[in-house]
Scaffold this motif. Structure first.
Motif, short mmCIF file in Angstrom:
data_model
loop_
_atom_site.label_atom_id
_atom_site.label_comp_id
_atom_site.label_asym_id
_atom_site.label_seq_id
_atom_site.Cartn_x
_atom_site.Cartn_y
_atom_site.Cartn_z
N MET B 318 0.76 -0.98 0.24
CA MET B 318 0.10 0.57 -0.37
C MET B 318 0.71 0.86 0.14
N LEU B 322 -2.50 7.06 3.67
CA LEU B 322 -4.02 7.02 3.06
C LEU B 322 -4.39 6.62 4.10
N TRP B 331 -10.90 6.29 9.10
CA TRP B 331 -10.72 5.52 7.80
C TRP B 331 -9.58 5.05 7.37
N TRP B 333 -7.88 2.99 5.22
CA TRP B 333 -7.76 2.24 4.00
C TRP B 333 -6.09 1.56 3.86
N ASN B 334 -5.56 2.43 4.60
CA ASN B 334 -4.14 1.30 4.54
C ASN B 334 -4.40 -0.32 4.23
N ILE B 337 -8.75 -0.56 1.78
CA ILE B 337 -8.16 -1.29 0.69
C ILE B 337 -7.60 -2.71 0.76
N LEU B 340 -10.18 -5.40 0.99
CA LEU B 340 -11.23 -5.72 0.45
C LEU B 340 -10.60 -6.53 -1.49
N VAL B 341 -9.37 -5.55 -1.25
CA VAL B 341 -8.47 -6.34 -2.42
C VAL B 341 -8.65 -8.00 -2.40
#
Lengths: 265, 533, 360
Positions: B318, B322, B331, B333-334, B337, B340-341
């Motif tokens: 990542m 993020l 949130w 994101w690191n 994401i 989720l990926v």
């Protein structure tokens, strides 16, 4: 839970394979121990304060080091000042072949040592004469530490860079913390004292001489006692274990599946 | 109703068989399965490797449970390993050290257990790749693919829970990472972490809880699903590679008794033997080097076991920075994401058989496998998936790649970040082209035979290389494959087309637009006539 | 040309291939009448052991020998267990014990495996068989009967008719596992709020910075430039063990000394948290919580060995590489009357990984 040694162990009971293996292991450990002992005792006692030695060191310095560190060791754009770094730092840097450097870079890789032991001592004596700094530890400061305490200190202070087994590890921008497998005790001690390159300094107030001795005892124990589990795969942990499994384990098993399903002829 | 028992013949074996049959009706099972045919191919044994590793894990694991104590209470280590004497550690760690250092054969069993676990998941992965690339997941086996997929997840969960049990520095930092990931999940993260660890990290509950999962809950589900998985193999009968004499309506191979039993049974011992051999000679997870868990130290090269590597790699790749604050909440994101990926990736793996079934609309049963080249787009999708996984996997070893290839860690990570996007695309394109090329070559050989290397001079003075036609069996290998062609939409009388129809047509174009059709009899006859002129 | 599927609006999917046979089941598949015919099983190829009785006898001998060798391997393992004991504290004896027990049993296992496989391949009759396959679905009669049974059961129970009962049952089935979810609240102590816990550490005003793990207090003068010390708060080392780990997991700090001019500050307040080039930062990574302790004294970079996040100590530990999003929190420190380093307060922000309610 420990097992009692079997009382009726006679030499005849062991398989010949065992003897061969024992001899092999014996040879290897003696060899390794000898190699270590010889490098550990490399720093033979020389009087570092004698003017002749310092003079000899000054000549060597001017010929080999002054380009980067300056004629008076005051430092230049290409190399730091050596005033006050002490004899320990010189013995470490030159005695492990790190200095003189091949090219100016943040990482000083280990190379074959460029000078004789006497010359290294002379250089150390010269630099020590420029200003007070840590001196080369004597042999008695390197032995007799507490292995268990040393292990604990090693894990807290050293393992994050050098790996728990001393196998070394990556740093930023291509630098790395070297493996400690082949490091002589005296050099480990000097490295802690002087903080070479990007290594932090562990002065005697941070890690006391006893604690340094403990850390060295732990490292020496690791060197003298290879893993009881067998091959260490570079002590790199799960990555090398996974690689070994995929190459040799899975490789062997796929070979077997092909043999099993091939038609016999 | 009276049954007259026929007196058994054949001495003791006969008597025992009779005794059993009269109480279990086992003769029916022998009649049904004893001569069941199994096809022979090396790649069909990969699933067996997984099964056998599981048995090895059960055996060695049961032994370990007799000695291991899943407690996080603190003791001073009193065992015989000198560098840890007097060090404070959990009972879990101390008992693992006792198994290793004070129990004869204990270290061997620990190493067998761990190596077999690594092999277990590797074998599942290879087995899944074999199923994927040969199209063995097609009807009627889609559900068995799903079961196998769940088994794969469970095996990873088993691996991770087991990795954490010794409560050593490496696994403790592994748990710390899991905790950090859970904390980063939106809304529920904080509470899940709090409940899982029984309070704050590390707490004193987690090892005991993971132990229950590791030796009770997960193995139970795993075992039940393995039984179901194998039951389906019996119901469906095994697939087979295409070849002369093999059809969708038969299975060609060796009977269970005696040949298959000898080979498969012998194979169990071979797998066991290889694992023991590795365990006897190669160290795995030297917890005595790692030392007990303590939140302050960490080792360079802290990595999970290989099968969690792809997840660790996803975290490592990542880019920085993020994280956002929206509506007063954090949130991460690191974390979100990569999670989720990975979920999307796993969902695609799970759903692939259903996606392909929807695209092709093929409702027939398929028991003959595809050669990978004969399904170019599927093979290319598989290659892209493997590439994606491999880049994530390499990501988890970025620091070790850097030190061992003398490159910068930042360079490795940046390269892998780019490769994660571009790698699968290139892998897809190259693999598809290679498959089509191989199909073309197959077609040429089926039509014109192979080059013999013999040059002859024709009466007209012209030189030509003699082509040797294939025999019927060899030709059959090259011409008997599933051929698919894209479909198109024809609008209804009012000129309308639904979206789902349009999508299906588009997907069928994506899959089958580039297509090499198998050689037909007419084409072959024409080629022969042409060659004879 | 056959229809492949019909949409609800009357549109249909049709095959583009002109050579296909009809059949709704085919989908995209192309099946032509012009394909080759299956030539049938190739002629059986005999093994050497089928044609040469001496080779067969040799193979049989090898198989038998391997089984006996396996017995020898197992016996060797038992002997190895007995005669290679582990001597206290001697890793070489442990190495040998592990090696010989392992080699013996590996040998025994491999010999059985090779023997059985060789037996199957070279000695047992080499007869390939052919099984017929039948569709997985039940026969039409079975399926009809199955449907009938469901219908009869539905009729007799009134499952579809008695909607009140049925819906009640479905509701009950949904409701009954819910208490189990509630029970799981007990996994963690009731009276504790994790949000509160995550926002505070063991540090508070006046606590001395002490060495990890000994708990020896640190004087500012102990630190030379380039030093790094791993620090725990005073009193933590004396906590009961598992409280100690919980507290340490948040309170671990890295203390380093730089030249004061190498430190760049965004505010005087942050500068006042340092003492003459000595700064203390949380060791717990803001990414997922690994200890960030790899300090490079020349570049002043801190590296996390787990996911390679890098922090720049000269710039208030700003992230310069890797997945972390936030700088490491700084512990405000000063020096007490005796010259020991002490904390000015707890961290001003939560340490460690981000969590949902972090900003609340």
């Amino acid at each position: 839970m420990s097992q009692k040694p079997d009382s009726n162990r006679k030499s005849g009971r062991r398989s010949p394979l065992a003897i061969i293996l024992l001899v092999a292991i014996g040879l290897i450990t003696t060899g390794a121990a000898y190699a270590m002992a010889s490098s550990a005792t490399a720093s033979a006692e020389v009087d570092l304060s004698s003017p002749e030695v310092i003079d000899e060191g000054a000549k060597l310095f001017a010929a080999n080091c002054a380009t980067c560190h300056g004629l008076q060791a005051q430092g230049t754009e290409n190399g730091p000042s050596l005033i006050g770094v002490g004899a320990a730092s010189v013995d470490f840097q030159v005695g492990t072949g790190r200095m003189p450097m091949q090219a100016n870079s943040p990482q000083a890789p280990v190379k074959p040592v460029q000078f004789t032991d006497a010359q290294v001592q002379a250089l150390a004596a010269y630099v020590a004469s420029l200003g007070p700094g840590p001196s080369i530890p004597s042999a008695s400061m390197l032995t007799g530490g507490d292995v268990a305490h040393g292990g604990e200190l090693f894990r807290i202070n050293c393992a994050m860079c050098h790996n728990v087994a001393g196998a070394g590890g990556a740093l930023t921008e291509g630098k790395y913390a070297p493996t400690l497998d082949n490091s002589a005790a005296v050099h480990v001690y000097e490295a802690m004292l002087s903080g070479p390159q990007n290594m932090p300094v562990f002065n005697d107030l941070n890690l006391t001489p006893t604690e340094k001795k403990d850390i060295i005892a732990y490292l020496e124990y690791q060197k003298a006692n290879p893993s009881p589990g067998g091959l260490e795969l570079g002590s790199l942990g799960p990555v090398s274990e996974g690689l070994f499994l995929w190459i040799f384990g899975v490789g062997a098993i796929i070979g077997l599946t092909i043999w099993i399903t091939a038609k016999s002829n | 109703m009276t049954v007259t028992a026929t007196p058994p013949s054949g001495g003791v074996t006969g008597k025992v068989s009779n005794y059993l049959d009269e109480r279990t009706s086992i003769s029916g099972a022998v009649k049904e399965f004893g001569r069941k045919i199994f096809p022979d191919h090396w790649s069909f044994l990969l699933g067996e490797v997984a099964l056998y590793s599981f048995v090895i894990i059960l055996l060695s694991g049961s032994f370990l449970t007799f000695f291991y104590q899943a407690s996080m209470a603190t003791v001073e280590y009193e065992g015989s390993y000198i560098p840890l004497k007097g060090v404070e550690m959990s009972v879990a760690m101390a008992s693992t050290l006792d198994i290793s250092f004070d129990l004869r054969g204990g270290l061997l069993l620990r190493q067998i257990h761990h190596w077999a676990a690594l092999l277990f998941i590797a074998a599942i992965g290879l087995h899944m790749l074999r199923i994927f690339f040969t199209g063995a997941f097609r009807k009627p086996r889609e559900l068995n693919w799903s079961i196998g997929f769940v088994l794969f997840l469970l095996a990873m969960a088993e691996g991770f829970t087991g990795y954490s049990l010794p409560d050593d520095l490496l696994s403790g930092n592994g748990l710390r990472i899991i905790d950090g990931m859970i904390l980063g999940l939106p809304v529920v993260g904080t509470w899940i972490s709090f409940l899982l660890f029984g309070g704050e990290f590390p707490g004193s509950d987690i090892v005991g809880r993971l132990y229950t999962l590791h030796i009770l809950l997960l193995p139970l589900i795993l075992l039940a699903l393995i039984v179901l998985h194998l039951m389906f193999v019996i119901i469906h009968k095994h697939t087979q590679y295409p070849g002369p004499g093999r059809t969708e309506n038969n299975v060609v191979g060796y009977p269970v008794l005696p040949v298959y039993a000898a080979k498969a049974g012998g194979f169990f011992f071979l797998v066991f033997g290889v694992v023991v051999l590795i365990a006897a000679t190669v160290t795995i997870n030297p917890i005595w080097s790692y030392g007990p868990y303590d939140p302050s130290p960490v080792s360079a090269g802290t990595q999970p076991d290989w099968y969690i590597g792809f997840a660790d790699g996803a975290l490592r790749l990542m880019p920085p920075g993020l994280e956002t604050y929206w509506f007063g909440y954090t949130w991460s994101w690191n974390i979100i994401i990569p999670v989720l990926v990975l979920l999307v990736f796993l969902a695609l793996v799970f759903a692939y058989p259903f996606i392909e079934a929807w695209v092709t609309g093929d409702k027939r049963e398929h028991h003959l496998l595809d050669r990978p080249r004969n399904a170019p787009v599927r093979t290319a999708i598989g290659a892209a998936g493997v590439m994606f996984y491999a880049v994530l996997w390499a990501g988890a070893a970025s620091d070790i790649i850097a030190t061992h290839f003398r490159v910068t860690m930042e360079g490795v990570i940046n390269t892998l970040q780019i490769l994660l996007i571009l790698g699968p695309i290139f892998a897809f394109m190259i693999t598809k082209r290679v498959c089509l090329g191989l199909q073309k070559k197959d077609r040429e050989i089926a039509l014109h035979g192979f080059e013999t290397g013999r040059i002859v001079r024709l009466p007209g003075g012209e030189f030509t290389e003699v082509h040797q036609q294939l025999n019927d069996y060899d030709r059959w290998q090259l011409v008997s494959f599933n051929d698919n062609a894209p479909i198109m939409v024809r609008p209804n009388e009012r000129g309308k087309i639904t979206g789902s129809m349009r999508r299906r047509a588009a997907w069928s174009r994506f899959f089958f637009e580039d297509r090499i059709a198998p050689v037909t009899r007419t084409e072959h006859k024409e080629a022969l006539e042409h060659a004879n002129h | 040309m056959a229809n492949i599927a019909k949409g609800s609006d009357g549109s249909e999917l049709v095959a583009t291939s002109d050579k296909r046979l009809s059949g709704k089941e085919l989908g995209t598949a192309v099946v032509t009448t012009d394909s080759f015919e299956n030539p049938g099983l190739p002629p059986h190829r005999q093994r050497v052991t089928d044609t040469d009785p001496r080779r067969l006898a040799r193979a049989a001998r090898i198989v038998a020998w391997l089984f006996y060798l396996s017995i020898a391997g197992s016996l060797f393992t038992i002997f190895a267990y007995m005669f290679f004991p582990i001597e206290d504290g001697d890793t070489t004896s442990l190495r040998l014990s592990t090696l010989y027990i392992g080699l013996g049993s590996a040998f025994a296992l491999l010999a059985i495996g090779i023997a059985a496989v060789h037996w199957g391949k070279a000695v047992m009759a080499d007869k390939e068989g052919v099984d017929e396959r039948h569709p997985v679905r039940g026969t039409p009669a079975t399926r009809e009967r199955a449907i009938e049974i469901f219908k009869e059961a539905d009729e007799e129970s009134g499952f579809s008719r008695r909607t009140v009962i049925r819906n009640g049952m479905i509701g009950a089935f949904i409701a009954f596992p819910l208490p189990a979810i509630a029970l799981f609240r007990g996994l963690a102590p009731m009276e504790v709020d994790p949000n509160n816990e995550l926002k505070h550490t063991f540090w508070k005003e006046g606590l001395r910075l002490t060495r990890d793990p000994t708990g020896v207090a640190i004087k500012a003068s102990d630190l030379t430039i380039g030093s790094s010390v791993h620090v725990i708060p005073e009193g933590l080392a004396e906590l009961p063990e598992h409280e100690k780990l919980d507290a340490k997991a948040k309170a671990a700090v890295l203390l380093v000394r730089l030249k004061p001019e190498d430190l760049n500050w965004t505010s005087d307040k942050r500068k006042s948290w340092s003492y003459d080039g000595i700064v203390a930062y949380s060791k717990i990574c803001t990414h997922v919580g690994c200890p960030v302790a790899l300090y490079e004294q020349q570049t002043h970079h801190l590296l996390c060995p787990c996911h390679q996040s890098q922090f720049d100590i000269s710039n208030e530990c700003a992230v310069i590489f890797g997945p972390a999003a936030r700088p490491l929190p700084q512990l405000p420190i000063t020096v007490d009357a005796e010259g020991y380093l002490v904390a000015l307060s707890d961290f001003e922000e939560p340490v460690g990984p981000s969590f949902w309610e972090r900003e609340k």
